[in-house]
Design a protein around this motif. Sequence first.
Motif, PDB file in Angstrom:
ATOM      1  N   PRO A 186       0.785  -1.238   0.000  1.00  0.00           N
ATOM      2  CA  PRO A 186       0.000   0.000   0.000  1.00  0.00           C
ATOM      3  C   PRO A 186       0.818   1.290   0.000  1.00  0.00           C
ATOM      4  O   PRO A 186       0.264   2.345  -0.306  1.00  0.00           O
ATOM      5  N   PHE A 187       2.120   1.230   0.330  1.00  0.00           N
ATOM      6  CA  PHE A 187       2.900   2.451   0.454  1.00  0.00           C
ATOM      7  C   PHE A 187       4.112   2.420  -0.473  1.00  0.00           C
ATOM      8  O   PHE A 187       4.788   1.391  -0.606  1.00  0.00           O
ATOM      9  N   ALA A 188       4.404   3.571  -1.092  1.00  0.00           N
ATOM     10  CA  ALA A 188       5.545   3.675  -2.006  1.00  0.00           C
ATOM     11  C   ALA A 188       6.854   3.360  -1.296  1.00  0.00           C
ATOM     12  O   ALA A 188       7.759   2.761  -1.886  1.00  0.00           O
ATOM     13  N   LEU A 189       6.972   3.749  -0.019  1.00  0.00           N
ATOM     14  CA  LEU A 189       8.192   3.454   0.720  1.00  0.00           C
ATOM     15  C   LEU A 189       8.469   1.964   0.730  1.00  0.00           C
ATOM     16  O   LEU A 189       9.615   1.530   0.521  1.00  0.00           O
ATOM     17  N   TYR A 190       7.455   1.158   0.950  1.00  0.00           N
ATOM     18  CA  TYR A 190       7.653  -0.284   1.000  1.00  0.00           C
ATOM     19  C   TYR A 190       7.902  -0.856  -0.396  1.00  0.00           C
ATOM     20  O   TYR A 190       8.776  -1.702  -0.583  1.00  0.00           O
ATOM     21  N   ARG A 191       7.135  -0.394  -1.383  1.00  0.00           N
ATOM     22  CA  ARG A 191       7.339  -0.910  -2.739  1.00  0.00           C
ATOM     23  C   ARG A 191       8.736  -0.577  -3.235  1.00  0.00           C
ATOM     24  O   ARG A 191       9.467  -1.456  -3.718  1.00  0.00           O
TER      25      ARG A 191
END
Length: 351
Positions: free
Chosen positions: A241-246
């Motif tokens: 759900p989050f760009a940081l994780y992707r």
Amino acid sequence: MKTLFFKATFMSALLGLSAGEALAADYKKNPFALAYDGAISKNEPGKVNIHPVSYKLNGLDIAANVYTPANYDAKKAYPTVVVAHPNGGVKEQVAGLYAQRLAEQGYITITADAAYQGASSGQPRSIDKPANRIEDIHGMADFITQYAGVDGQRLGLLGICGGGGYSLAAAQTDKRFKSVATVSMFNSGRVRRNGYNDSQLDTVQQRLQQASVARAQEAAGGAVLYSGDANLTDEQIAKLPFALYRQGYEYYWKTHAHPNSTFKYTTSSLLDLMRFDAINQIELINQPLLMIAGSKADSLYMTQDAFPKATGTQDKELFIIDGATHIETYWVPKYVDAALGKLAPFYARTL
């Protein structure tokens, strides 16, 4: 105090590319196992050099890299910057990139693997307690201020991601640091407690119970339980759900991967992490403060929360890099240049 917006855009060659499709850095091709674009591949006279070092901190062996500026002379006195790496990161990744780039500006720099992590010693592996990470920063200061050529009266601090949050905590009381800066600051305690973007507020007590069970199991001699580690497919990563994780999975597992870098941490560490907050007592910071974050970073809320609460200093600046996400400040040349374009004059003025 002031807030500035820096207009930075991808170069045309990067348009349309994700964080993993450009400028991949293979640690296997670097003799110092550095995993960033433009990394030093050999030490040469008259240029920035890297010096792998090891020192003791509370009985543990800490692995670090010291960068010395071009034409380094041990008899001279140089301003120096301590660089704290992100959560799960190691000294060979983004912390090394910023340390090398600051050395190119004439600074001696040091970045070390956190205790229990990377190439530093400590068992069990991947303990991630705030007190340890803060002590790591104090320890880097202990070591580097004894290094030949370092002017201990001109010592600065730079923290990236989780290292940024821990740098804010360390600078509250360690006045050897004459100024402090953060890039994409990540408040580890808040995120472990509340979830990213405060998305897990309804499960705080459940997760504390899991951490307590993990601690009890360790104390009884059972297996060490870990959190945060997952072997995800590209499809699963794309659905995060989050760009940081992707983008974080792409950076740490693909383009800038390093075998010593891992997302995992002992589940029992949550007993300490979830009662910690990087900005608790932030008003104790009376040194000049520079906080840098990307306008498109979904972690920006943490920097924006911390900055106005740093009331102990009037010499402070919030610098927003327009267009940058959290992970892109780690490696995208335009965004790294933008950050260093603020860091270099900040340290030149304050050190």
